[in-house]
Design a protein around this motif. Structure first.
Motif, short mmCIF file in Angstrom:
data_model
loop_
_atom_site.label_atom_id
_atom_site.label_comp_id
_atom_site.label_asym_id
_atom_site.label_seq_id
_atom_site.Cartn_x
_atom_site.Cartn_y
_atom_site.Cartn_z
N GLU A 126 3.56 -1.14 14.55
CA GLU A 126 5.05 -0.58 12.89
C GLU A 126 4.67 -1.52 12.41
O GLU A 126 4.75 -0.77 11.14
N SER A 127 4.39 -2.99 12.79
CA SER A 127 4.67 -4.00 11.93
C SER A 127 3.18 -3.71 10.86
O SER A 127 3.26 -4.00 9.60
N VAL A 128 1.90 -3.46 11.10
CA VAL A 128 0.75 -2.74 10.26
C VAL A 128 1.07 -2.10 9.51
O VAL A 128 1.16 -1.75 8.52
N LYS A 129 2.12 -0.21 10.16
CA LYS A 129 2.36 0.63 9.05
C LYS A 129 3.34 -0.04 7.96
O LYS A 129 3.03 0.30 6.99
N LEU A 130 4.54 -0.63 8.13
CA LEU A 130 4.69 -0.72 7.40
C LEU A 130 4.57 -1.55 6.69
O LEU A 130 5.25 -1.68 5.44
N ALA A 131 3.81 -2.68 6.69
CA ALA A 131 2.57 -3.48 5.42
C ALA A 131 2.09 -3.28 5.03
O ALA A 131 2.37 -3.23 3.24
N ARG A 132 1.42 -1.78 5.14
CA ARG A 132 0.42 -1.00 4.26
C ARG A 132 1.55 -0.19 3.53
O ARG A 132 0.82 -0.43 2.05
N ALA A 136 -2.47 -8.64 -1.34
CA ALA A 136 -3.28 -8.57 0.03
C ALA A 136 -3.82 -9.29 1.05
O ALA A 136 -3.87 -9.54 2.49
N ASP A 137 -2.90 -10.82 0.06
CA ASP A 137 -2.96 -12.25 1.09
C ASP A 137 -1.97 -11.73 2.21
O ASP A 137 -2.01 -12.56 3.53
N GLN A 138 -1.13 -11.55 1.73
CA GLN A 138 0.55 -10.94 2.58
C GLN A 138 0.11 -10.10 3.58
O GLN A 138 0.04 -10.52 5.13
N LEU A 139 -0.43 -9.17 3.47
CA LEU A 139 -0.89 -7.98 4.16
C LEU A 139 -1.61 -9.07 5.61
O LEU A 139 -1.49 -8.23 6.48
N ARG A 140 -2.83 -9.34 5.16
CA ARG A 140 -3.63 -9.68 5.54
C ARG A 140 -2.82 -10.19 7.11
O ARG A 140 -3.51 -11.18 7.56
N VAL A 141 -1.89 -11.23 6.81
CA VAL A 141 -1.58 -12.37 7.60
C VAL A 141 -0.48 -11.54 9.06
O VAL A 141 -0.75 -11.65 9.90
#
Length: 369
Positions: free
Chosen positions: A19-25, A35-40
């Motif tokens: 879920e963390s990746v889904k929300l971040a994307r 992009a940097d925040q997404l990568r973290v």
């Protein structure tokens, strides 16, 4: 248990996006994250999925393809001369279609040192748990060709789609070398094209796109071998043959018989992940074309399309059936496909996903010791 990959219990590559990746994307698409925040956030999720693979007993680990939206388009979009563009159609699965995206070839195809997947592999390599082998997955060059629409090639560099084969093979040779130089010793070419060559329906669709289907298996074998020419001897390259995997649906049906000799005997892969989770894959008879020796067929007997666990004894019986056509020492076991070939993922929970992986490991330990 086997010392070198593919291992007796192995995986295709992708895992459900947390879920963390889904929300971040989603936030990234809205401009709420850079992009940097997404990568973290992706990095943290990848470290977690690596730990889950270790805890499940796997010996090879992937980054779960957590940075990708698509199993294939993300890689192709990073090639020189190739882009993914909006369209009025996507890829039609059984009862559902993907987002409306297609490939365009606007210049000579190449692979450069700035391809983002090299950085993705480096993070995997640096963070793989001690003693486990990091495995990188990329789409096969055959997929790029088979997925091209009739009007996909807009450059005058190529007379027709197959005229790009030399550049495509050269790009893949450069990719293989670049991943090797980054430390990769286990690389996989994911491939739907070979499965589509087993389906009269998909062959008719391909012909309508202008693809010359007669003798295509032979030409694909030549393309694969040209792509692997010069591969370092201490690097294992396998392939996974898929009939489609999007939100637990599929595209093609048909056993491996039409392409088995070309694929198993005439390509220079070290191993073959073959789907065998449903009757759509046919029987094990095509395994008779597997050359005796070092090559391995990884039997995809555990479906990734549902969360229900398989009957262990039934899986063991199927492995025994396969030994009528290939020796047990040249066989292994895996899920039939990844759990999330696209970011949407298949229709099961994360806990069901990991239960499937643990089942693969446990069965393999019982069968091969």
């Amino acid at each position: 248990m086997s010392v070198d990959p593919p291992f007796r219990s192995d995986i295709v590559g992708s895992f459900l996006r947390p879920e963390s990746v889904k929300l971040a994307r989603a936030d990234y698409e809205l401009g709420l994250l850079d992009a940097d925040q997404l990568r973290v956030i992706e990095n943290a999720a990848i470290v977690d999925v690596l730990g889950r693979q270790r805890d499940s007993g796997l010996r090879a680990v992937t980054d779960g393809e957590l940075r990708r939206a698509w199993w294939h388009y993300d890689f192709f979009d990073g090639l020189d001369g190739v882009s993914v563009v909006d369209s009025d159609h996507g890829i039609q699965f059984t009862g559902v279609s993907t987002a409306n995206k297609v490939l365009r070839v606007s210049d000579r195809i190449g692979f450069s040192s700035t391809h983002p997947f090299l950085a993705h592999y480096s993070y995997l390599h640096e963070n793989a748990p001690a003693g486990l082998l990091p495995k990188m997955t990329i789409p096969s060059p055959t997929v790029l060709h088979f997925r091209l629409d009739a009007d996909a090639v807009t450059t005058t560099a190529y007379v027709d789609h197959e005229d790009a084969f030399d550049d495509l093979a050269a790009a893949y040779r450069d990719a293989v070398r670049a991943f090797y130089d980054a430390g990769c010793r286990y690389l996989q070419f994911d491939d739907t094209a070979w499965a589509y060559l087993c389906s009269e329906v998909e062959l008719e669709k391909a012909a309508a796109r202008g693809i010359r289907t007669e003798g295509l298996a032979e030409r694909y074998a030549e393309l694969i071998n040209a792509s692997l020419a010069g591969k370092p001897s201490d690097m294992v390259v396998t392939t996974h043959v898929c009939r489609g995997n999007f939100r637990s649906t599929w595209i093609s049906s048909g056993g491996y018989e039409p392409i088995a000799e070309q694929l198993l005997a005439n390509t220079d892969y070290d191993g073959y992940f073959l789907e065998y989770d449903s009757e759509r894959a046919g029987g094990f008879e095509p395994l008779r074309f597997l050359p005796h020796g070092a090559k391995t067929v990884v039997l995809g007997l555990i479906t990734s399309k549902s969360g229900e666990l398989e009957d262990v004894d039934a899986i063991k019986r199927r492995i025994e059936e396969a030994t009528e056509f290939a020796p047990l020492e040249q066989l292994a076991l895996s899920p039939q496909c990844g759990f999330a070939s696209t970011e949407e993922g298949n229709l099961l929970t994360e806990e069901q996903q990991w239960a499937k992986v643990r089942e693969v490991v446990a069965i393999a330990e019982d069968v091969w010791g």
